[in-house]
Scaffold this motif. Structure first.
Motif, PDB file in Angstrom:
ATOM      1  N   GLY A 126       0.780  -1.215   0.000  1.00 31.08           N
ATOM      2  CA  GLY A 126       0.000   0.000   0.000  1.00 31.08           C
ATOM      3  C   GLY A 126       0.820   1.277   0.000  1.00 31.08           C
ATOM      4  O   GLY A 126       2.055   1.257   0.008  1.00 31.08           O
ATOM      5  N   VAL A 127       0.096   2.389  -0.022  1.00 37.68           N
ATOM      6  CA  VAL A 127       0.693   3.724   0.033  1.00 37.68           C
ATOM      7  C   VAL A 127       0.537   4.238   1.456  1.00 37.68           C
ATOM      8  O   VAL A 127      -0.579   4.298   1.984  1.00 37.68           O
ATOM      9  N   TYR A 128       1.661   4.616   2.077  1.00 37.15           N
ATOM     10  CA  TYR A 128       1.622   5.094   3.460  1.00 37.15           C
ATOM     11  C   TYR A 128       2.664   6.183   3.653  1.00 37.15           C
ATOM     12  O   TYR A 128       3.527   6.409   2.802  1.00 37.15           O
ATOM     13  N   TRP A 129       2.581   6.859   4.784  1.00 32.51           N
ATOM     14  CA  TRP A 129       3.435   8.011   5.047  1.00 32.51           C
ATOM     15  C   TRP A 129       4.876   7.584   5.293  1.00 32.51           C
ATOM     16  O   TRP A 129       5.134   6.488   5.795  1.00 32.51           O
ATOM     17  N   PRO A 130       5.839   8.443   4.946  1.00 36.68           N
ATOM     18  CA  PRO A 130       7.257   8.126   5.201  1.00 36.68           C
ATOM     19  C   PRO A 130       7.537   8.075   6.693  1.00 36.68           C
ATOM     20  O   PRO A 130       6.810   8.654   7.507  1.00 36.68           O
ATOM     21  N   THR A 131       8.600   7.363   7.045  1.00 40.17           N
ATOM     22  CA  THR A 131       9.016   7.258   8.434  1.00 40.17           C
ATOM     23  C   THR A 131      10.465   7.705   8.559  1.00 40.17           C
ATOM     24  O   THR A 131      11.228   7.675   7.596  1.00 40.17           O
ATOM     25  N   LYS A 132      10.842   8.112   9.765  1.00 41.34           N
ATOM     26  CA  LYS A 132      12.198   8.560  10.010  1.00 41.34           C
ATOM     27  C   LYS A 132      12.967   7.458  10.729  1.00 41.34           C
ATOM     28  O   LYS A 132      12.538   6.970  11.778  1.00 41.34           O
ATOM     29  N   VAL A 133      14.095   7.062  10.135  1.00 39.28           N
ATOM     30  CA  VAL A 133      14.955   6.029  10.707  1.00 39.28           C
ATOM     31  C   VAL A 133      16.254   6.713  11.118  1.00 39.28           C
ATOM     32  O   VAL A 133      17.078   7.056  10.260  1.00 39.28           O
TER      33      VAL A 133
ATOM     34  N   GLU B  91      12.725   7.961   5.266  1.00 38.56           N
ATOM     35  CA  GLU B  91      12.629   6.939   4.225  1.00 38.56           C
ATOM     36  C   GLU B  91      11.278   7.028   3.514  1.00 38.56           C
ATOM     37  O   GLU B  91      10.218   6.916   4.141  1.00 38.56           O
ATOM     38  N   PHE B  92      11.342   7.264   2.202  1.00 38.33           N
ATOM     39  CA  PHE B  92      10.166   7.299   1.337  1.00 38.33           C
ATOM     40  C   PHE B  92      10.199   6.041   0.476  1.00 38.33           C
ATOM     41  O   PHE B  92      10.850   6.009  -0.576  1.00 38.33           O
ATOM     42  N   PRO B  93       9.515   4.978   0.870  1.00 35.93           N
ATOM     43  CA  PRO B  93       9.640   3.724   0.124  1.00 35.93           C
ATOM     44  C   PRO B  93       8.977   3.802  -1.253  1.00 35.93           C
ATOM     45  O   PRO B  93       8.049   4.573  -1.472  1.00 35.93           O
ATOM     46  N   VAL B  94       9.492   2.994  -2.172  1.00 34.50           N
ATOM     47  CA  VAL B  94       8.835   2.814  -3.470  1.00 34.50           C
ATOM     48  C   VAL B  94       7.609   1.939  -3.228  1.00 34.50           C
ATOM     49  O   VAL B  94       7.738   0.819  -2.711  1.00 34.50           O
ATOM     50  N   PRO B  95       6.398   2.394  -3.559  1.00 35.96           N
ATOM     51  CA  PRO B  95       5.191   1.676  -3.159  1.00 35.96           C
ATOM     52  C   PRO B  95       5.082   0.276  -3.763  1.00 35.96           C
ATOM     53  O   PRO B  95       5.498   0.028  -4.896  1.00 35.96           O
ATOM     54  N   TYR B  96       4.532  -0.612  -2.965  1.00 33.62           N
ATOM     55  CA  TYR B  96       4.156  -1.963  -3.408  1.00 33.62           C
ATOM     56  C   TYR B  96       2.643  -2.030  -3.273  1.00 33.62           C
ATOM     57  O   TYR B  96       2.107  -2.103  -2.163  1.00 33.62           O
ATOM     58  N   VAL B  97       1.929  -1.943  -4.387  1.00 31.42           N
ATOM     59  CA  VAL B  97       0.489  -1.678  -4.375  1.00 31.42           C
ATOM     60  C   VAL B  97      -0.273  -2.675  -5.239  1.00 31.42           C
ATOM     61  O   VAL B  97       0.315  -3.430  -6.028  1.00 31.42           O
ATOM     62  N   TRP B  98      -1.581  -2.614  -5.098  1.00 34.90           N
ATOM     63  CA  TRP B  98      -2.453  -3.374  -5.992  1.00 34.90           C
ATOM     64  C   TRP B  98      -2.508  -2.664  -7.339  1.00 34.90           C
ATOM     65  O   TRP B  98      -2.681  -1.451  -7.413  1.00 34.90           O
TER      66      TRP B  98
ATOM     67  N   MET C 232      -3.563   4.229  -7.332  1.00 35.12           N
ATOM     68  CA  MET C 232      -2.803   4.712  -6.190  1.00 35.12           C
ATOM     69  C   MET C 232      -3.257   6.112  -5.796  1.00 35.12           C
ATOM     70  O   MET C 232      -3.476   6.402  -4.605  1.00 35.12           O
ATOM     71  N   PHE C 233      -3.382   6.980  -6.789  1.00 33.01           N
ATOM     72  CA  PHE C 233      -3.751   8.365  -6.509  1.00 33.01           C
ATOM     73  C   PHE C 233      -5.139   8.450  -5.882  1.00 33.01           C
ATOM     74  O   PHE C 233      -5.332   9.142  -4.871  1.00 33.01           O
ATOM     75  N   THR C 234      -6.104   7.780  -6.483  1.00 28.31           N
ATOM     76  CA  THR C 234      -7.486   7.872  -5.991  1.00 28.31           C
ATOM     77  C   THR C 234      -7.590   7.394  -4.557  1.00 28.31           C
ATOM     78  O   THR C 234      -8.240   8.035  -3.713  1.00 28.31           O
ATOM     79  N   ARG C 235      -6.943   6.262  -4.261  1.00 28.51           N
ATOM     80  CA  ARG C 235      -7.009   5.726  -2.891  1.00 28.51           C
ATOM     81  C   ARG C 235      -6.349   6.676  -1.892  1.00 28.51           C
ATOM     82  O   ARG C 235      -6.846   6.870  -0.779  1.00 28.51           O
ATOM     83  N   ALA C 236      -5.208   7.255  -2.265  1.00 30.42           N
ATOM     84  CA  ALA C 236      -4.534   8.173  -1.347  1.00 30.42           C
ATOM     85  C   ALA C 236      -5.310   9.475  -1.199  1.00 30.42           C
ATOM     86  O   ALA C 236      -5.507   9.975  -0.088  1.00 30.42           O
TER      87      ALA C 236
ATOM     88  N   VAL D 265      -3.175   2.548   1.993  1.00 30.34           N
ATOM     89  CA  VAL D 265      -4.241   2.432   0.999  1.00 30.34           C
ATOM     90  C   VAL D 265      -3.652   1.851  -0.299  1.00 30.34           C
ATOM     91  O   VAL D 265      -2.449   1.727  -0.434  1.00 30.34           O
ATOM     92  N   ALA D 266      -4.560   1.502  -1.234  1.00 31.22           N
ATOM     93  CA  ALA D 266      -4.162   0.833  -2.481  1.00 31.22           C
ATOM     94  C   ALA D 266      -3.509  -0.519  -2.182  1.00 31.22           C
ATOM     95  O   ALA D 266      -2.583  -0.963  -2.870  1.00 31.22           O
ATOM     96  N   VAL D 267      -4.027  -1.160  -1.151  1.00 33.26           N
ATOM     97  CA  VAL D 267      -3.495  -2.433  -0.697  1.00 33.26           C
ATOM     98  C   VAL D 267      -4.011  -3.590  -1.554  1.00 33.26           C
ATOM     99  O   VAL D 267      -3.285  -4.528  -1.872  1.00 33.26           O
TER     100      VAL D 267
END
Length: 330
Positions: free
Chosen positions: A190-197, A202-209, A252-256, A324-326
């Motif tokens: 899915g599409v989710y917010w970036p996290t700080k490590v 880290e802004f991951p490359v999405p893995y989506v439906w 992806m866009f619509t779900r987000a 989202v977009a899972v």
């Protein structure tokens, strides 16, 4: 840049980024489209293009011989100068300059990035910034424009083939005063917010439906290509590839946009793969979506600055929302 009020929705950020950015008509196309649609993007520079073929020995990757790389170098002096001109045009257009590192040593080559230590990544970044700052001297080029920006503007990038572990890469990024990375395939769907490590966002490359594929998909142009036809150059597949790209990005866009408003990472190249099947649908997506109300086509540094401006409690109400977009239903 404004702070959200309680109950106010964030903008829908879209983050276009381009790996490598070598001179091509597609670079012109995205620069022109971005200007027309008030979009900013991130150009991720390949250090090889700062060196002429005759001076390739000036680069040495970790545990590799001088002049060894998995991609071509910058060509002639004229071609290196043209690359500098395009980089300047991109910078003056208001876009972000990042790194795609140098040697592009991926799985299947001797000592690929997935096996590198922090010291190896630190060495590779040191090589990148040396090529960026010393390209004139290294190539004995005395004509053409200077590079319009310096290493201090480079705050993040994407590794070759999404390789390299966070535990090894991120300390090297910190040593070079960098603040973000977009190299990891998403650890969850899915599409989710970036996290700080640590100190790195880290802004991951999405893995989506992907509705056109009816399957989960890493949303990177090369990965689309492999999913459609195994990465073979079959021009008959170009129309189908375009439909896959468009259908996946739109989903992806619509779900987000209707859901968690997480920034949408659009990872792309300027390559003419499979008859240039990928860039035209991505250009259309940029033109269509960046002109919409509540949509901001921004850079990684823009989004980090926006997040750090927000009231943490207000922002957390959004960043804690489910991806989202899972799948086909959410």
């Amino acid at each position: 840049m404004t702070r959200l009020s309680a109950g106010e929705k964030p903008p829908q950020f879209i983050l276009f980024s381009f790996d490598g950015v070598g001179v091509s008509e597609n670079w012109d196309l995205f620069l022109e489209t971005a200007e027309q649609s008030d979009a900013r993007f991130s150009a991720l520079m390949t250090g090889l293009y700062f060196l002429t073929d005759d001076n390739k020995h000036e680069y040495q990757g970790p545990r590799h011989a001088p002049g060894e790389s998995s991609l071509a170098f910058g060509g002639t002096r004229v071609e290196v100068i043209e690359q500098i001109e395009y980089l300047n045009r991109t910078w003056y257009g208001g876009h972000e300059m990042g790194t795609h590192y140098v040697g592009h040593f991926c799985a299947g080559t001797r000592y690929p990035g997935r096996d590198w230590s922090t010291e190896d990544w630190d060495h590779e970044l040191t090589q990148f910034f040396r090529l960026m700052t010393d390209w004139r001297e290294l190539n004995n080029i005395r004509t053409g424009p200077d590079l319009a920006f310096g290493p201090e503007v480079v705050k993040g990038g994407r590794t070759q083939c999404l390789e390299g572990g966070m535990g090894e890469l991120f300390p090297a990024l910190g040593r070079h005063n960098m603040t973000w990375d977009s190299s990891k395939a998403a650890q969850k769907a899915g599409v989710y917010w970036p996290t700080k490590v640590g100190s790195i966002w880290e802004f991951p490359v999405p893995y989506v439906w992907s509705p056109p594929l009816q399957a989960q998909q890493t949303a990177l142009d090369y990965n689309f290509w492999v999913s459609v036809n195994g990465g073979h150059d079959r021009r008959a597949d170009s129309a189908r590839i375009a439909k896959v790209v468009t259908g996946t990005y739109d989903y992806m866009f619509t779900r987000a946009f209707e859901g968690n408003r997480a920034p949408l990472v659009i990872a792309n190249h300027l390559n003419d793969w499979n008859g240039n099947a990928f860039n035209p649908p991505t250009v259309r997506f940029m033109a269509d979506k960046c002109a919409m109300a509540e949509v901001v086509c921004a850079t990684y540094q823009d989004v980090i600055a926006w997040m750090e401006l927000q009231d943490p409690a207000v922002l957390q109400q959004w960043t804690s929302r489910a991806p989202v977009a899972v799948d086909a239903t959410r």
